[in-house]
Design a protein around this motif. Structure first.
Motif, PDB file in Angstrom:
ATOM      1  N   LEU A   1      36.452  38.561  42.473  1.00  0.00           N
ATOM      2  CA  LEU A   1      35.883  37.729  41.467  1.00  0.00           C
ATOM      3  C   LEU A   1      36.512  36.061  41.437  1.00  0.00           C
ATOM      4  CD1 LEU A   1      36.164  39.980  38.273  1.00  0.00           C
ATOM      5  CD2 LEU A   1      34.259  39.606  39.916  1.00  0.00           C
ATOM      6  N   GLU A   2      37.447  36.006  41.872  1.00  0.00           N
ATOM      7  CA  GLU A   2      38.000  34.513  41.894  1.00  0.00           C
ATOM      8  C   GLU A   2      37.337  33.837  43.233  1.00  0.00           C
ATOM      9  OE1 GLU A   2      42.263  34.335  41.982  1.00  0.00           O
ATOM     10  OE2 GLU A   2      42.485  35.061  40.039  1.00  0.00           O
TER      11      GLU A   2
ATOM     12  N   ALA B   1      34.972  30.670  42.698  1.00  0.00           N
ATOM     13  CA  ALA B   1      35.414  29.345  43.004  1.00  0.00           C
ATOM     14  C   ALA B   1      34.425  28.053  42.967  1.00  0.00           C
ATOM     15  CB  ALA B   1      36.337  29.481  44.318  1.00  0.00           C
ATOM     16  N   PRO B   2      33.340  28.361  43.689  1.00  0.00           N
ATOM     17  CA  PRO B   2      32.269  27.227  43.946  1.00  0.00           C
ATOM     18  C   PRO B   2      31.713  27.038  42.492  1.00  0.00           C
ATOM     19  CG  PRO B   2      31.797  29.052  45.305  1.00  0.00           C
ATOM     20  CD  PRO B   2      32.861  29.553  44.584  1.00  0.00           C
ATOM     21  N   GLU B   3      31.983  27.889  41.678  1.00  0.00           N
ATOM     22  CA  GLU B   3      31.392  27.576  40.258  1.00  0.00           C
ATOM     23  C   GLU B   3      32.160  26.827  39.191  1.00  0.00           C
ATOM     24  OE1 GLU B   3      28.031  27.729  39.235  1.00  0.00           O
ATOM     25  OE2 GLU B   3      27.586  28.279  41.300  1.00  0.00           O
ATOM     26  N   THR B   4      33.738  26.920  39.383  1.00  0.00           N
ATOM     27  CA  THR B   4      34.577  26.313  38.671  1.00  0.00           C
ATOM     28  C   THR B   4      34.681  25.063  38.464  1.00  0.00           C
ATOM     29  OG1 THR B   4      35.836  28.438  39.243  1.00  0.00           O
ATOM     30  CG2 THR B   4      37.074  26.779  38.085  1.00  0.00           C
ATOM     31  N   ALA B   5      34.838  24.608  37.032  1.00  0.00           N
ATOM     32  CA  ALA B   5      34.971  22.967  37.120  1.00  0.00           C
ATOM     33  C   ALA B   5      35.871  22.861  36.066  1.00  0.00           C
ATOM     34  CB  ALA B   5      33.696  22.464  36.828  1.00  0.00           C
TER      35      ALA B   5
ATOM     36  N   ARG C   1      44.321  24.777  31.533  1.00  0.00           N
ATOM     37  CA  ARG C   1      43.685  25.835  31.016  1.00  0.00           C
ATOM     38  C   ARG C   1      42.263  25.352  30.800  1.00  0.00           C
ATOM     39  NH1 ARG C   1      46.283  29.906  27.088  1.00  0.00           N
ATOM     40  NH2 ARG C   1      44.763  31.114  27.735  1.00  0.00           N
ATOM     41  N   GLY C   2      41.978  24.172  31.193  1.00  0.00           N
ATOM     42  CA  GLY C   2      40.759  23.529  30.783  1.00  0.00           C
ATOM     43  C   GLY C   2      39.591  23.823  31.926  1.00  0.00           C
ATOM     44  N   LYS C   3      39.505  25.076  32.380  1.00  0.00           N
ATOM     45  CA  LYS C   3      38.527  25.377  33.207  1.00  0.00           C
ATOM     46  C   LYS C   3      37.292  26.194  32.781  1.00  0.00           C
ATOM     47  CE  LYS C   3      42.109  26.647  36.733  1.00  0.00           C
ATOM     48  NZ  LYS C   3      42.696  27.715  37.624  1.00  0.00           N
ATOM     49  N   TYR C   4      36.125  25.794  33.220  1.00  0.00           N
ATOM     50  CA  TYR C   4      34.868  26.732  32.946  1.00  0.00           C
ATOM     51  C   TYR C   4      34.121  26.813  33.930  1.00  0.00           C
ATOM     52  CZ  TYR C   4      32.871  21.947  33.126  1.00  0.00           C
ATOM     53  OH  TYR C   4      32.649  20.671  33.687  1.00  0.00           O
ATOM     54  N   LYS C   5      32.955  27.729  33.840  1.00  0.00           N
ATOM     55  CA  LYS C   5      32.311  27.895  34.878  1.00  0.00           C
ATOM     56  C   LYS C   5      30.901  27.297  34.613  1.00  0.00           C
ATOM     57  CE  LYS C   5      35.084  30.969  36.481  1.00  0.00           C
ATOM     58  NZ  LYS C   5      36.134  30.093  36.922  1.00  0.00           N
TER      59      LYS C   5
END
Length: 119
Positions: free
Chosen positions: A91-92, A96-100, A106-110
């Motif tokens: 899943l990671e 990965a290409p959709e993560t910003a 912890r401020g990651k999002y898709k």
């Protein structure tokens, strides 16, 4: 039993958990005597098998029943991570290409929605 009493019994058992409902129905069917089990089945909708299980548990003085739990430990579906240990890594890699966002915190999002990712 009258219609109002049936309503009260069903209202009461709706507030009980699984075990308590089973034990109550078993006690009531025993108290009513011959035909009591069938009457309780008709009134409550609890199955005969459930009432018999409640009677067995009560006859054994609840020795098999866990204290503080409704169900025995280990029941239920195993976690997806247990069934497929490679799931998290896969899943990671897919996401990965959709993560910003902040890669350190912890401020990651898709960026894409679940619907877009599933296509």
């Amino acid at each position: 039993m009258t219609r109002a009493l049936h309503h009260q019994v069903n209202l009461f058992i709706s507030r009980l958990d699984e075990q308590q409902r089973r034990w109550y129905c078993a006690l009531e069917s025993k108290r009513l005597g011959h035909g009591g089990e069938q009457l309780i089945v008709r009134i409550t909708g609890v199955s005969e098998k459930t009432i018999r299980r409640g009677r067995r548990e009560l006859a054994g003085e609840l020795a098999e029943c866990p204290v503080g739990r409704i169900r025995h430990a280990g029941g239920g579906r195993p976690a997806a991570e247990v069934r497929d240990p490679e799931l998290e890594g896969t899943l990671e890699r897919l996401l990965a290409p959709e993560t910003a966002g902040n890669p350190q915190g912890r401020g990651k999002y898709k960026r894409s929605s679940l619907r877009q990712l599933s296509l």
